[in-house]
Write an enzyme that holds these catalytic residues in place. Structure first.
Site, PDB file in Angstrom:
ATOM      1  CD  GLU A  93      -0.853 -19.759 -29.889  1.00 44.83           C
ATOM      2  OE1 GLU A  93      -0.442 -20.896 -29.924  1.00 44.83           O
ATOM      3  OE2 GLU A  93      -0.673 -18.959 -28.731  1.00 44.83           O
ATOM      4  CG  ASP A 148       5.530 -14.780 -28.340  1.00 46.55           C
ATOM      5  OD1 ASP A 148       4.273 -14.669 -28.096  1.00 46.55           O
ATOM      6  OD2 ASP A 148       6.186 -15.763 -29.155  1.00 46.55           O
ATOM      7  CG  ASP A 150       0.873 -17.223 -25.801  1.00 42.14           C
ATOM      8  OD1 ASP A 150       1.186 -18.262 -26.584  1.00 42.14           O
ATOM      9  OD2 ASP A 150       0.676 -17.308 -24.503  1.00 42.14           O
ATOM     10  CG  HIS A 204       6.866 -22.085 -29.621  1.00 44.43           C
ATOM     11  ND1 HIS A 204       6.334 -21.280 -30.516  1.00 44.43           N
ATOM     12  CD2 HIS A 204       6.336 -21.890 -28.453  1.00 44.43           C
ATOM     13  CE1 HIS A 204       5.179 -20.597 -30.147  1.00 44.43           C
ATOM     14  NE2 HIS A 204       5.167 -21.070 -28.866  1.00 44.43           N
ATOM     15  CG  ASP A 205       3.531 -24.184 -28.561  1.00 44.95           C
ATOM     16  OD1 ASP A 205       4.214 -24.443 -27.608  1.00 44.95           O
ATOM     17  OD2 ASP A 205       2.701 -23.153 -28.570  1.00 44.95           O
TER      18      ASP A 205
END
Length: 554
Positions: free
Chosen positions: A253, A98, A199, A326-327
């Site tokens: 993302e 990440d 991210d 994860h979100d």
């Protein structure tokens, strides 16, 4: 269609804090991940994506990084990380990291220096501004509620933080910052890592002057920092300086990114990224722009979005295919039926994912159809929820029951409850007290149960992955939809190098009438996979949440 390993890969996302704890402190760690690599190999995974495991004070579960070149104390050491990387490569899998570089932690050495004085050499690594009329420099609000600015008494200026106040935004206008980032990326790639998930990757470039955002419900200011004026310049530079020098996988993302914008980032000829995570299908159930209000989404709407991206990206770019991460809440609770058709609906949903053009992503626990959790408010850990509850209920007059219902539906903690390995205490995740409560349904839903059941979601997912690897049409084929207005069935075909795939998915808990299209009548077909017993391709009633995939036999 140009082929590439990352197009044919199936990715498994690990949220290390919740995956497996090896030392009994209640927090997942790298040795825990190492202990489960054979499990991932058994599933058929090609790429492991690790959510942030860098050193962090954990204000936002590792997305606030204090040292980009070290490992979080709770997760282990650099020695553990190298052992993990070796273990993944020994099994023929790859590892992507990440990359969190829109912001750092306020405990990062750069920020510690930056806040000391206005003339500090690191001052311009971050975005500092004077007050405006005795208040914040503009009206932007944070992703996590409240203003996006924090006043710092030392120099009597504000710094920008689009996330928590312990996550100050980096100033990407500063060339030194960018090259610090590129140097750090090379550090991990030279170690042997195989790429990055980036991210909030479309937030790096802010509109000069940082003007006020349009007043509206929800987050204010996004038009001034999403897909900003220099963002493509930055990614071209990153590609030139780093990405193009390695055989790696990159995915950005991108919140609120349109199809046209996505093609600028991940078009075949753009020299930026391999693919983006877009959220168009993900945002459909949001009601009136309110994060914690939701609605039922007609299947035709969901299909319209997926079909649009499938058709428009074909030959021009590459899709990333995901239901959750994860979100986001758990797939079976949000899109399927987590009660009487839990296994059937999860199998159907992932049949869709594995039969579309793009790279599929499986979030941990999805392969056993883990479900959402209904916590009381005090049991949620997520900073987003804590801030929202304080702002709206404790200090406001919001209806607590209504807000809690929305939180239970959409909370990020739905995906972050510990991985359910078996039916022993704490689901076999830890011998200590887990950092976040385990979902109480772990006694029925766990890996041990799934591996003992020949009809489990795990083994179906394994078959799906194998089917995808054995039939390149499932990876590279173009896309043609039938009956777009059908509110029960999603029907489409894929074509590639003379091979044809035909897919029927029942998104409802009721039986649904299927009529074979003229083009497929009298074709010689073979049933590749189904989540029921299946049968020949013909007019019939599809069972609740049934999925069937056929291959045209030459």
């Amino acid at each position: 269609m140009e082929k590439a390993w990352w197009k044919e890969a199936v990715v498994y996302q690990i949220y290390p804090r919740s995956f497996m704890d090896s030392n009994g402190d209640g927090i997942g760690d790298l040795q825990g991940v190492i202990s489960k690599l054979d499990y991932l190999k058994k599933l058929g995974i090609d790429v492991v994506w690790m959510s942030p495991c860098y050193k962090s004070p954990n204000d936002d579960n590792g997305y606030d990084i204090s040292d980009y070149r070290d490992i979080m104390d709770e997760f282990g050491t650099m020695e553990d990380f190298r052992a993990l990387l070796t273990g993944i490569h020994e099994r023929g899998m790859k590892l992507i990291m990440d990359l969190v570089v829109n912001h750092t932690s306020d405990e990062h050495p750069w920020f510690i220096e930056s806040r000391k004085s206005k003339d500090n050499p690191y001052r311009d690594y971050y975005i500092w501004r004077d007050a405006k009329d005795g208040k914040e420099p503009n009206n932007w609000t944070s992703y996590f509620s409240g203003p996006a600015w924090e006043f710092d008494k030392t120099t009597e200026q504000y710094y920008l933080h689009l996330f928590t106040k312990k996550q100050p935004d980096l100033n990407w206008e500063n060339e030194k910052v960018r090259y610090e980032v590129y140097d750090m990326m090379k550090f991990w790639l030279d170690m042997g890592c195989d790429g990055f998930r980036m991210d909030v990757a479309n937030l790096y470039s802010k509109v000069p002057g940082l003007p006020d955002g349009e007043p509206r419900q929800g987050r204010i200011g996004a038009e001034n920092y999403q897909n900003g004026p220099r963002i493509h310049e930055f990614f071209h530079e990153m590609n030139r300086e780093v990405l193009s020098k390695y055989d790696i996988m990159t995915v950005g993302e991108m919140s609120d990114v349109s199809l046209e914008e996505a093609l600028k980032y991940a078009g075949n000829d753009k020299n930026e990224l391999n693919m983006v995570f877009q959220f168009e299908h993900d945002d459909l159930d949001t009601l009136d722009g309110e994060r914690w209000a939701y609605r039922e989404v007609p299947l035709s709407e969901l299909k319209r979005v997926f079909s649009k991206w499938q058709t428009a990206m074909d030959g021009r770019g590459w899709n990333s295919l995901y239901w959750t991460n994860h979100d986001q809440p758990r797939t079976v609770s949000r899109r399927g039926n987590d009660k009487e058709f839990r296994k059937e609906s999860q199998k159907m949903l992932y049949t869709m994912l594995m039969t579309m053009q793009g790279t599929p992503y499986i979030y941990q626990g999805e392969e056993i159809a883990m479900t959402n959790v209904s916590f009381d408010i005090e049991d949620y850990d997520d900073v987003e929820i804590r801030n929202c509850w304080r702002e709206r209920v404790v200090n406001g007059n919001a209806d607590p029951e209504k807000l809690l219902d929305g939180i239970r539906y959409r909370a990020r903690d739905n995906a972050r409850t510990p991985m359910q390995w078996d039916d022993t205490e704490n689901a076999g995740f830890t011998t200590g007290k887990p950092w976040l409560k385990v979902n109480p349904d772990y006694r029925e839903i766990n890996v041990k149960e799934a591996l003992a059941d020949a009809d489990s979601v795990f083994y179906y997912m394994q078959r799906l992955i194998r089917m995808r690897k054995e039939n390149k049409v499932a990876v590279y084929g173009d896309f043609k939809e039938y009956e777009p207005e059908n509110e029960q069935l999603y029907i489409y075909e894929r074509n590639f190098e003379g091979e044809k795939l035909f897919v029927i998915l029942n998104f409802s808990g009721e039986k649904a009438k299927f009529h074979i299209p003229e083009e497929w009548k009298d074709q010689n077909t073979e049933l590749l996979i189904s989540n029921y017993k299946g049968g020949a391709l013909q007019d019939r009633e599809m069972l609740p949440y049934e999925a069937a995939v056929y291959l045209k036999v030459r």
